[in-house]
Design an enzyme around this catalytic site. Structure first.
Site, PDB file in Angstrom:
ATOM      1  N   CYS A  87       0.665  -1.252  -0.050  1.00 53.93           N
ATOM      2  CA  CYS A  87       0.001  -0.095  -0.195  1.00 53.93           C
ATOM      3  C   CYS A  87       0.902   1.293   0.166  1.00 53.93           C
ATOM      4  CB  CYS A  87      -0.922  -0.090   1.249  1.00 53.93           C
ATOM      5  SG  CYS A  87      -2.258   1.110   0.948  1.00 53.93           S
ATOM      6  N   HIS A 195      -3.665  -5.564   1.044  1.00 51.96           N
ATOM      7  CA  HIS A 195      -2.966  -5.386   2.398  1.00 51.96           C
ATOM      8  C   HIS A 195      -2.953  -7.154   2.700  1.00 51.96           C
ATOM      9  CE1 HIS A 195      -2.122  -1.495   4.058  1.00 51.96           C
ATOM     10  NE2 HIS A 195      -3.207  -1.129   3.258  1.00 51.96           N
ATOM     11  N   GLU A 197      -1.337  -8.716   5.042  1.00 49.73           N
ATOM     12  CA  GLU A 197      -1.002  -8.993   6.377  1.00 49.73           C
ATOM     13  C   GLU A 197      -2.439  -8.598   7.065  1.00 49.73           C
ATOM     14  OE1 GLU A 197      -0.937  -6.163   4.816  1.00 49.73           O
ATOM     15  OE2 GLU A 197      -1.084  -4.577   6.290  1.00 49.73           O
TER      16      GLU A 197
END
Lengths: 226, 90
Positions: A87, A195, A197
């Site tokens: 990002c 994302h 994660e």
């Protein structure tokens, strides 16, 4: 001993702890690196996490690229070290010239924050190695400036070389050629807007990010063993 | 000498400008039916010490190219002019 991943923190970064946790879950030892640190010898891979580095002032990533850590990170990348920008980290990598093109404001000035379906379109990167092209993953996006642009020649080169590693199944932001993630010619520097994660446990809605994170950990482990 | 610099940064032609487009779409409601081709940009003002105007322009252009504008997506235009000496009347 497991691969060691450095997660770079700029003033305004806000995804660093999630990123450390997700990489630990993927099997690495992860720790934070402050943006003024220029000693990166102890790391096998580096990650620029999401957030608003230096307040996103001027443009996202524009000031971060001058942080002291970036010179050392560029040398690490030039030596073949695995580098991932998530990002805002992707925006930093394009501003620093480590990946081509730029990320501009989303189509319609729309801030997007939603799960996105992305397709792995190339396995020629540290993030997508050994993942079958065509595999679809559900990974959240959360950004205002995520619309990828580059000139037509760069796009043709990247397409020919399998450097567009991730595409949106449904384009959420007007990104050129539905691009969600790209890699460097050598495949060791990767940037993506979604994302992974935030998709590392079924408890938070999806664990589809884990194959990507594990691929990165495997690349880091290879550096560690070398 | 001290020079005042202004750098205007605009998206390059061909790069989508959602801000300009959104402003343009809102204009008829304000009675500006006669306004076309709105492009949004930003401007930066700063002061620079240099021996002469050319030197000041070069430094301002260098700053524009290295930080204020991203040449992949933006053009920049630099203006400089000498400032009145400190303590001068205005």
């Amino acid at each position: 001993m497991s691969a060691r991943i450095g997660v770079v923190v700029f003033p305004g970064t806000n995804c660093e702890h999630d990123t450390v946790l997700a990489f630990e879950r993927a099997g690495a030892a992860a720790s934070l690196v402050w943006h003024t640190d220029e000693r990166l010898e102890g790391f096998d891979a580096l990650v620029l996490p999401g957030g608003f580095a230096h307040g996103d002032y001027v443009r996202p990533g524009a000031i971060a690229r001058f942080s002291p850590v970036m010179g050392a990170l560029a040398r690490f990348a030039a030596g073949g070290g695995p580098v991932l920008g998530i990002c805002n980290g992707f925006q930093v990598l394009t501003e620093a010239g480590l990946l081509p093109g730029a990320l501009v404001k989303n189509r319609g000035l729309r801030f997007v924050c939603a799960p996105a379906r992305v397709r792995v379109d190339s396995d020629r990167s540290v993030l997508t190695a050994r993942i079958e092209p065509g595999t679809e993953l559900e990974i959240p996006v959360n950004h205002f400036s995520g619309s990828y642009v580059c000139d037509t020649r760069t796009l043709a080169e990247m397409r020919d070389a399998g450097r567009v590693v991730l595409r949106y199944v449904e384009n959420p932001n007007g990104s050129l050629d539905d691009i969600a993630g790209i890699t460097s010619p050598e495949g060791n520097v990767v940037g993506l807007m979604p994302h992974p994660e935030r998709a590392s446990d079924a408890l938070v809605g999806s664990a589809d990010g884990l194959p990507l994170l594990r691929a990165m950990v495997t690349a880091a482990a290879a550096v560690h063993a070398a | 000498m001290r020079y005042a610099a202004r750098v205007e940064v605009r998206l390059r032609p061909g790069i989508a400008d959602p801000e300009g487009a959104t402003i343009e779409r809102a204009l008829p409601a304000l009675g500006f039916d006669d306004v076309r081709e709105v492009r949004a940009g930003r401007s930066f003002r700063f002061e620079v010490d240099a021996d002469d105007e050319d030197g000041a322009r070069r430094r301002a252009e260098e700053l524009a190219h290295r930080l204020l504008a991203n040449p992949v997506i933006e053009d920049s235009e630099v203006e400089v002019h000498q400032m009145a000496p400190a303590g001068g009347s205005r």
